[in-house]
Design an enzyme around this catalytic site. Structure first.
Site, PDB file in Angstrom:
ATOM      1  N   GLU A  45      28.580  24.591  41.161  1.00  0.00           N
ATOM      2  CA  GLU A  45      28.439  23.241  41.705  1.00  0.00           C
ATOM      3  C   GLU A  45      26.949  22.986  41.913  1.00  0.00           C
ATOM      4  O   GLU A  45      26.209  23.905  42.250  1.00  0.00           O
ATOM      5  CB  GLU A  45      29.148  23.072  43.067  1.00  0.00           C
ATOM      6  CG  GLU A  45      30.642  23.097  42.996  1.00  0.00           C
ATOM      7  CD  GLU A  45      31.201  24.514  43.156  1.00  0.00           C
ATOM      8  OE1 GLU A  45      30.434  25.423  43.544  1.00  0.00           O
ATOM      9  OE2 GLU A  45      32.384  24.713  42.874  1.00  0.00           O
ATOM     10  N   TYR A  60      20.877  23.411  33.628  1.00  0.00           N
ATOM     11  CA  TYR A  60      22.235  23.873  33.321  1.00  0.00           C
ATOM     12  C   TYR A  60      22.723  23.310  31.991  1.00  0.00           C
ATOM     13  O   TYR A  60      23.292  24.037  31.177  1.00  0.00           O
ATOM     14  CB  TYR A  60      23.202  23.492  34.441  1.00  0.00           C
ATOM     15  CG  TYR A  60      22.902  24.167  35.759  1.00  0.00           C
ATOM     16  CD1 TYR A  60      22.578  25.517  35.828  1.00  0.00           C
ATOM     17  CD2 TYR A  60      22.948  23.454  36.954  1.00  0.00           C
ATOM     18  CE1 TYR A  60      22.298  26.138  37.036  1.00  0.00           C
ATOM     19  CE2 TYR A  60      22.677  24.072  38.164  1.00  0.00           C
ATOM     20  CZ  TYR A  60      22.355  25.407  38.202  1.00  0.00           C
ATOM     21  OH  TYR A  60      22.093  26.016  39.405  1.00  0.00           O
TER      22      TYR A  60
END
Length: 166
Positions: free
Chosen positions: A111, A123
């Site tokens: 998260e 990411y």
């Protein structure tokens, strides 16, 4: 700004209690809502995969991951602010990916704060995809909460434990 360090000088090693003072100092500098020392000691106590990235005795970053049945959940990954934008986060993600494969994981999960655009870009450049939203997941200022973007990375069974294709 600190000097750029040679990636060949960097190494991952297990996070131990001896590293916690330095880890907590980096955590305080890096985040508006940092993990507590207790979060780190609890992670070590339950046996999560806790690693520090160091060059000589300089703490460059760290990560903590929790193994599940066929997945690994990245709980915290941090590069010391003075060493950001030098390629350390992708290096740690590659190491995590390799370790996850050795553990039989098929997925990596994490998260990230919706407002953390730099992390989202890192990411995504490293193969993670946005798969969901957790409303009010993170504490924010003035008793507000911030949404978390849930991201996942499908691990390829043809990859070696070092992250490359066989």
């Amino acid at each position: 700004m600190s000097a750029v360090l040679d990636p060949l000088e960097a190494r991952l090693e297990p996070m131990t209690l001896d590293w916690l003072e330095a880890v907590c100092a980096v955590e305080q500098r890096a985040y508006s809502h940092p993990w507590s020392r207790g979060n780190f000691t609890d992670s070590l106590a339950v046996g999560y995969h806790c690693q520090v990235l160091v060059a000589d005795r300089t703490l460059l970053g760290y990560f903590i991951a929790m193994k599940g049945v066929d997945e690994v959940h990245l709980l915290n990954i941090t590069v010391a602010p003075e060493h950001q934008r030098q390629g350390w986060a992708p290096l740690m993600l590659a190491a995590l990916r390799g370790w996850s494969l050795t553990q039989g994981a098929m997925w990596l999960w994490l998260e990230v704060r919706q407002s953390n655009q730099r992390a989202l870009e890192v990411y995504e450049r490293n193969g993670f995809r946005r798969v969901g939203l957790r409303k009010g997941y993170y504490p924010s200022f003035n008793h507000h909460r911030e949404d978390a973007i849930v991201m996942s990375l499908r691990l390829n069974e043809r990859e070696s434990a070092w992250g490359g294709l066989q």
